[in-house]
Scaffold this motif. Structure first.
Motif: not given
Ligand code: ZN
Length: 433
Positions: A128-133
């Motif tokens: 989703m972004d660098q910290q989240r999937s």
């Protein structure tokens, strides 16, 4: 020792948008693959971005495997990670999906792990972004969810598992509402399109599923003059629907309205998912004894009432394999007290309805000797839907064969069944008051 240091993955880039991979069985073969990553990102972006705490460790979690087991009634999913993943799940409707929000994750499972199975129709996943999937699990229909549960394995890996159960639309809506109310990790506000309708009726409509036996490649029995059971059951079901529509407040669901094959468990599923109050399967089979004629009402039982009923159930239960579908293994006897209670209660309702049917049909139709019989028909196995199978007559008998094709007889028989349904509905209504 910190859990995360037990398995130290090799340093790898944090997955960004370019690393989004996807799986969507429907589009796999006929769409150019290259245009999809963007669409998938755009689609999951629209769902909103819940706040998920991410691991202190800057390396992405590694998802080693996704195991999907079970059948189209109950499907278990288990995900194995290198270390403790903080995750949140969320149910969505239109279409029914389960969202699994993860910290940044490297999806390292083998490709066959994301093949559809049981209630799971598709699995998509990506950053989703660098910290989240996120994983988006597309479901075959309404469902309820048990879990997720997290477990630290002996090898230091973490397994997250949850069970997906086939459910009615009502049960799904209730579960979705409860999940929304209790979701502590997912803090995103619900987009308008996902809000529950405020005018949802207090009581569901009196729902009757009319199941025209056989269809498509499965013709069922054949009369001496060549008439096919599948055509007789369809014509009768359409007439029965017309008669049932006269009952105030009734909702009629049909398993088929044309000449198509439907597997037995699919028929059961339709009944359960419609949250049906009654399931009526219509047949006109052949039996060895060509003198046997008249209508019969069958309810489910492990032990058949007589040899004819047992043979009939055996041949009915074999239609899936005749049509080239593997028969599922016999369901294991599990001792589930709640399910047993439901089954027992449902059986009581089935018997009550069967008695009303025999009375009502017996007033205008010829019935066989001992017209209420029982056997282990697979199409009657829904634990929570009172179900009966009606043999309108037997195509092995000449007189029945011509009656079964008579318009006047059909209307008379259908209205007798509808009268029994109406009576049953009144009693049910009274018991709910
Ligand atoms: Zn049949």
């Amino acid at each position: 020792m910190r859990i995360s240091s037990i398995v130290r993955p090799s340093r790898r880039p944090i997955p960004g948008k370019n690393s989004v991979r996807y799986f969507f069985s429907r589009y796999r073969s006929d769409r150019p693959a290259r245009s999809w990553p963007f669409c998938v990102v755009a689609a999951i972006g629209l769902l909103g971005l819940p706040a998920v705490a991410f691991a202190e460790d800057s390396l992405p979690h590694r998802l080693y495997s996704i195991e999907i087991t079970g059948d189209e009634q109950d499907t278990a999913v288990s995900l194995t990670f290198d270390r403790d993943p903080e995750l949140a799940v969320k149910m969505l409707r239109g279409p029914e999906r389960l969202i699994v929000d993860l910290p940044a994750t490297a999806f390292e499972m083998p490709p066959e792990d994301v093949l559809p199975n049981g209630l799971v129709q598709s699995i998509r996943y990506g950053a989703m972004d660098q910290q989240r999937s996120r994983m988006v699990i597309g479901m075959r229909g309404p469902f309820t969810l048990d879990g997720p549960e997290k477990e630290l394995r002996e090898d230091g890996r973490y397994t997250v598992s949850f069970d997906l159960n086939l459910a009615s639309q009502n049960a799904f809506e209730t579960a979705l509402k409860e999940r929304l109310a209790s979701a502590s990790v997912v803090t995103v506000s619900t987009p308008k399109s996902e809000r529950l309708p405020s005018n949802s009726p207090e009581r569901k409509p009196f729902t009757i599923v009319v199941d025209a036996g056989h269809g498509g490649i499965d013709t069922g029995a054949r009369g001496r003059d060549g008439v096919k059971e599948k055509d007789i059951t369809l014509a009768f079901s359409l007439e029965l629907k017309r008669q049932l529509e006269k009952i105030e407040g009734a909702r009629i669901v049909q398993t088929r309205v044309d000449d198509r094959f439907i597997a037995l468990n699919e028929r059961v599923r339709i009944g359960r998912q419609a949250d049906a109050d009654l399931f009526i399967s219509i047949h006109a089979d052949s039996v060895r004894q060509d003198y046997v004629r008249g209508a019969t009402v069958y309810t489910i039982s492990k032990k058949a009432s007589d040899a004819m009923a047992a043979r009939l159930a055996d041949s009915e239960n074999a239609v899936d394999s005749v049509a080239g579908i593997d028969l599922p293994e016999e369901a294991e006897e599990v001792s589930d007290i709640l399910l047993d209670l439901t089954r027992r209660e449902t059986k009581g309702f089935s018997l009550r309805f069967a008695r009303k049917l025999v009375d009502s049909m017996g007033e205008v139709l010829l019935m066989i000797k001992r017209p209420h019989r029982h056997a282990g028909f697979r199409v009657l196995t829904a634990p929570d839907v009172p179900s009966v199978l009606i043999e309108l007559g037997y195509l092995s008998n000449d007189k029945d064969e011509s009656l079964l094709q008579d318009d006047e007889w059909r209307t008379k028989a259908a209205s007798a069944i509808a009268a029994a349904v109406a009576q049953y509905g009144e009693v049910r209504e009274a018991s709910l008051r």
